[in-house]
Design an enzyme around this catalytic site. Structure first.
Site, PDB file in Angstrom:
ATOM      1  N   ARG A 158      25.897  38.378  16.679  1.00 54.19           N
ATOM      2  CA  ARG A 158      27.164  38.786  17.265  1.00 54.19           C
ATOM      3  C   ARG A 158      28.185  39.023  16.163  1.00 54.19           C
ATOM      4  O   ARG A 158      28.778  40.086  16.074  1.00 54.19           O
ATOM      5  CB  ARG A 158      27.655  37.722  18.259  1.00 54.19           C
ATOM      6  N   LYS A 174      42.134  28.585  21.683  1.00 57.60           N
ATOM      7  CA  LYS A 174      42.118  30.028  21.960  1.00 57.60           C
ATOM      8  C   LYS A 174      42.175  30.275  23.469  1.00 57.60           C
ATOM      9  O   LYS A 174      41.987  29.359  24.278  1.00 57.60           O
ATOM     10  CB  LYS A 174      40.852  30.660  21.378  1.00 57.60           C
ATOM     11  N   MET A 226      43.540  36.544  48.459  1.00 53.18           N
ATOM     12  CA  MET A 226      44.353  36.522  47.249  1.00 53.18           C
ATOM     13  C   MET A 226      45.187  35.252  47.152  1.00 53.18           C
ATOM     14  O   MET A 226      45.335  34.663  46.070  1.00 53.18           O
ATOM     15  CB  MET A 226      45.274  37.741  47.198  1.00 53.18           C
ATOM     16  N   TYR A 265      38.681  37.426  56.324  1.00 53.89           N
ATOM     17  CA  TYR A 265      38.434  38.858  56.212  1.00 53.89           C
ATOM     18  C   TYR A 265      36.976  39.190  56.512  1.00 53.89           C
ATOM     19  O   TYR A 265      36.059  38.560  55.967  1.00 53.89           O
ATOM     20  CB  TYR A 265      38.771  39.346  54.800  1.00 53.89           C
TER      21      TYR A 265
END
Length: 364
Positions: A131, A35, A308, A260
């Site tokens: 759940r 999955k 990024m 940054y």
């Protein structure tokens, strides 16, 4: 020439980890769980590697199963969350998708459908995780309905899920097992049915709960589900290595800042290496200063904010670093769980959140 950031996927390690699960419970069968894009590794390639070994593959939903069918996977596929709408019942029947059944509405959809072939159903019981799953008092009646339907195969499997299997001394594990076993003993309709309780942590550390069907997931990808040492988990082989290269080097003076916001300040004259890998490549943005990165096999600390597309590391103490030096963010020499701990998360998240940008490079 291309950007050097990529994820190296060792399919032989994947197969070896599946075989380990089977060796730990030789009397059981094992659903290979692929999955969430095989936990970020690539569902199609992982399924193709595991299909010759596994009797059943496991995914979360019908869309994931259909992707595998479209790629030529022919083994049965278990939908671990079952159906989300009644129209999925006919698709499951036609495509040989096994259904986890966890509520009465799903049962009604199954018995009311007009199916091509009877369905293989796994009945999930809520033994304490709260759940998914039927309440214990609903199980006998649910089984009677399923068994009476021509839409359902006779080989129903009883299943549950541990809430704290990765915490070996947590008393809830024994309590959930007791609840499940008492239910089976007291439920006339459940007699003789196969059982499935064991996720990765249970396979590795709780043989009393192995039963007839295992559901190895995270362990297949070579990372331990535990935060403490475990002899069986130590045999796992990492499957994914997130790799890149040094693309820039620069000396800075003591007192200068990096990245940054200038959140890291050099306490000495330093050499900073920039690596082509950032949060756009799946590296955690919230990884703090000091998170280890391997440069040519030696540890260097992350310095400055994760960008990024890039990270920066202090390579002052590593000799002979140059443009093109190999960088390993996690993999065979640096455990993903260790990086996750620095980033205040878990290895599951780092792997499954891997985006498409880093090319997956598969090896056998």
């Amino acid at each position: 020439m291309s950007r050097p950031c990529h994820a190296q996927i060792d399919l032989q390690a994947l197969r070896d980890n599946y075989r380990l699960a089977c060796e730990l419970a030789p009397a059981a069968q094992a659903v290979a769980v692929v999955k969430a894009n095989a936990y970020g590794h690539g569902a199609i390639e992982a399924a193709k590697a595991l299909e010759p070994l596994a009797p059943v593959l496991g995914v979360a939903c019908i869309e994931e199963a259909q992707e595998l069918r479209a790629a030529g996977i022919i083994k049965p596929i278990l939908l671990l969350e079952g159906i989300f709408s009644a129209d999925e019942v006919n698709i499951a029947s036609r495509e040989n998708f096994f259904l986890m059944v966890e509520n009465l509405e799903q049962i009604e959809a199954i018995i009311q459908a007009e199916v091509e072939h009877p369905l293989h159903c796994w009945l999930k019981v809520d033994t304490g995780m709260h759940r998914l799953g039927l309440l214990p008092e609903q199980v006998d009646g649910a089984l009677a309905i399923l068994k009476a339907s021509n839409n359902v195969q006779a080989d129903i499997i009883m299943a549950s899920h541990f809430a704290s299997a990765d915490e070996l001394d947590n008393p809830s594990n024994a309590e959930q097992l007791r609840c499940f076993d008492e239910l089976i003993d007291e439920c006339e309709q459940a007699q003789g049915l196969a059982q499935s309780l064991a996720n990765s942590a249970t396979i590795l550390a709780n043989p009393n709960a192995h039963r007839q069907w295992l559901r190895p997931g995270f362990m297949l990808y070579g990372a331990s589900p535990f935060t403490i040492d475990n002899d069986n988990a130590a045999k796992l082989k990492p499957v994914m290595s997130l790799l890149s290269e040094v693309i820039s080097l620069r000396p800075i003076q003591a007192g200068e800042r990096v990245g940054y916001g200038g959140k890291w300040q050099a306490e000495r004259d330093s050499i900073i290496a920039t690596i082509a890998c950032g949060y756009g490549d799946g590296y955690p943005r919230h990884a703090p200063n000091g998170t280890p990165v391997l440069i040519d096999g030696q540890e260097a600390p992350l310095v400055g904010r994760v960008s990024m597309d890039m990270i920066t590391v202090d390579v002052t103490d590593i000799p002979d670093v140059q443009l093109g030096s190999r960088a390993e963010m996690w993999g065979k020499a640096l455990c993903v769980n260790r990086v996750a701990e620095y980033a205040n998360t878990i290895g599951y998240e780092l792997l499954t959140r891997m985006p498409a940008r880093p090319t997956r490079v598969y090896s056998s």
